[in-house]
Design a protein around this motif. Structure first.
Motif, PDB file in Angstrom:
ATOM      1  N   GLN A  62      66.847  58.473   1.956  1.00  0.00           N
ATOM      2  CA  GLN A  62      66.917  57.008   1.711  1.00  0.00           C
ATOM      3  C   GLN A  62      65.474  56.209   1.830  1.00  0.00           C
ATOM      4  OE1 GLN A  62      69.344  55.364  -0.472  1.00  0.00           O
ATOM      5  NE2 GLN A  62      67.420  54.174  -0.699  1.00  0.00           N
ATOM      6  N   GLU A  63      64.907  55.942   0.762  1.00  0.00           N
ATOM      7  CA  GLU A  63      63.657  55.173   0.969  1.00  0.00           C
ATOM      8  C   GLU A  63      64.051  53.456   1.342  1.00  0.00           C
ATOM      9  OE1 GLU A  63      63.045  58.450  -2.170  1.00  0.00           O
ATOM     10  OE2 GLU A  63      64.460  56.776  -1.764  1.00  0.00           O
ATOM     11  N   SER A  64      63.006  53.031   2.051  1.00  0.00           N
ATOM     12  CA  SER A  64      63.386  51.632   2.259  1.00  0.00           C
ATOM     13  C   SER A  64      62.083  50.923   2.508  1.00  0.00           C
ATOM     14  CB  SER A  64      64.405  51.221   3.289  1.00  0.00           C
ATOM     15  OG  SER A  64      63.810  51.755   4.634  1.00  0.00           O
ATOM     16  N   GLY A  65      61.897  49.694   1.987  1.00  0.00           N
ATOM     17  CA  GLY A  65      60.589  49.035   2.271  1.00  0.00           C
ATOM     18  C   GLY A  65      60.508  47.925   1.362  1.00  0.00           C
ATOM     19  N   PRO A  66      59.444  47.214   1.193  1.00  0.00           N
ATOM     20  CA  PRO A  66      58.987  46.126   0.366  1.00  0.00           C
ATOM     21  C   PRO A  66      59.069  46.468  -1.043  1.00  0.00           C
ATOM     22  CG  PRO A  66      57.182  46.333   1.661  1.00  0.00           C
ATOM     23  CD  PRO A  66      58.102  47.439   2.089  1.00  0.00           C
ATOM     24  N   GLY A  67      59.440  45.778  -2.089  1.00  0.00           N
ATOM     25  CA  GLY A  67      59.032  45.866  -3.260  1.00  0.00           C
ATOM     26  C   GLY A  67      57.810  45.676  -3.808  1.00  0.00           C
ATOM     27  N   LEU A  68      57.373  44.421  -3.338  1.00  0.00           N
ATOM     28  CA  LEU A  68      56.273  43.871  -3.569  1.00  0.00           C
ATOM     29  C   LEU A  68      55.068  43.800  -2.294  1.00  0.00           C
ATOM     30  CD1 LEU A  68      54.636  42.073  -5.960  1.00  0.00           C
ATOM     31  CD2 LEU A  68      55.938  40.042  -5.197  1.00  0.00           C
TER      32      LEU A  68
END
Length: 126
Positions: free
Chosen positions: A5-11
């Motif tokens: 599962q990837e996670s992080g800011p979309g922008l």
């Protein structure tokens, strides 16, 4: 069933550092002899392998991104992290993490990886 599962800011704003994390379930990222990669696909372009970290913690990078990329891991949390510095709009892409039993070739397609995450959209824009 193993999941990534990837996670992080979309922008992310130009010149900033993008940080993405891949959390792995059901198998330790230190399990021999797996490689854990970051891959991306910009809109309208092909897949690009960015780099990998192996079961021992050794890292490998695409020559074209090596100066801006760092991959690390946290075995206690069973996750690995991508840092991409000095981002520009050209870094806008869907980013994937994936597992393979060998070091990927840079021209691998997504289906050549044993397991991958669903991908996360990252947009670089001010």
């Amino acid at each position: 069933q193993m999941l990534l599962q990837e996670s992080g800011p979309g922008l992310v704003k130009p010149s900033q550092t993008l940080v993405l994390t891949c959390t792995v379930s059901d198998i330790s990222i230190a399990t021999e002899y797996y490689f854990w990669s970051w891959i991306r696909q910009p809109p309208g372009k092909g897949l690009e392998w960015m780099g990998a970290i192996d079961y021992s913690g050794k890292t490998y990078y695409s020559p074209s991104l090596k100066s801006r990329t760092s991959i690390s891991r946290d075995t206690s949390e069973n996750r690995f992290t991508l840092q991409l510095s000095s981002v520009t709009p050209e870094d806008t892409a869907v980013y994937y993490c994936a597992r393979s039993p060998s070091l990927p070739n840079e021209d691998w397609a997504l289906n050549e990886y044993e397991v991958r995450g669903q991908g996360t959209q990252v947009t670089v824009s001010s």
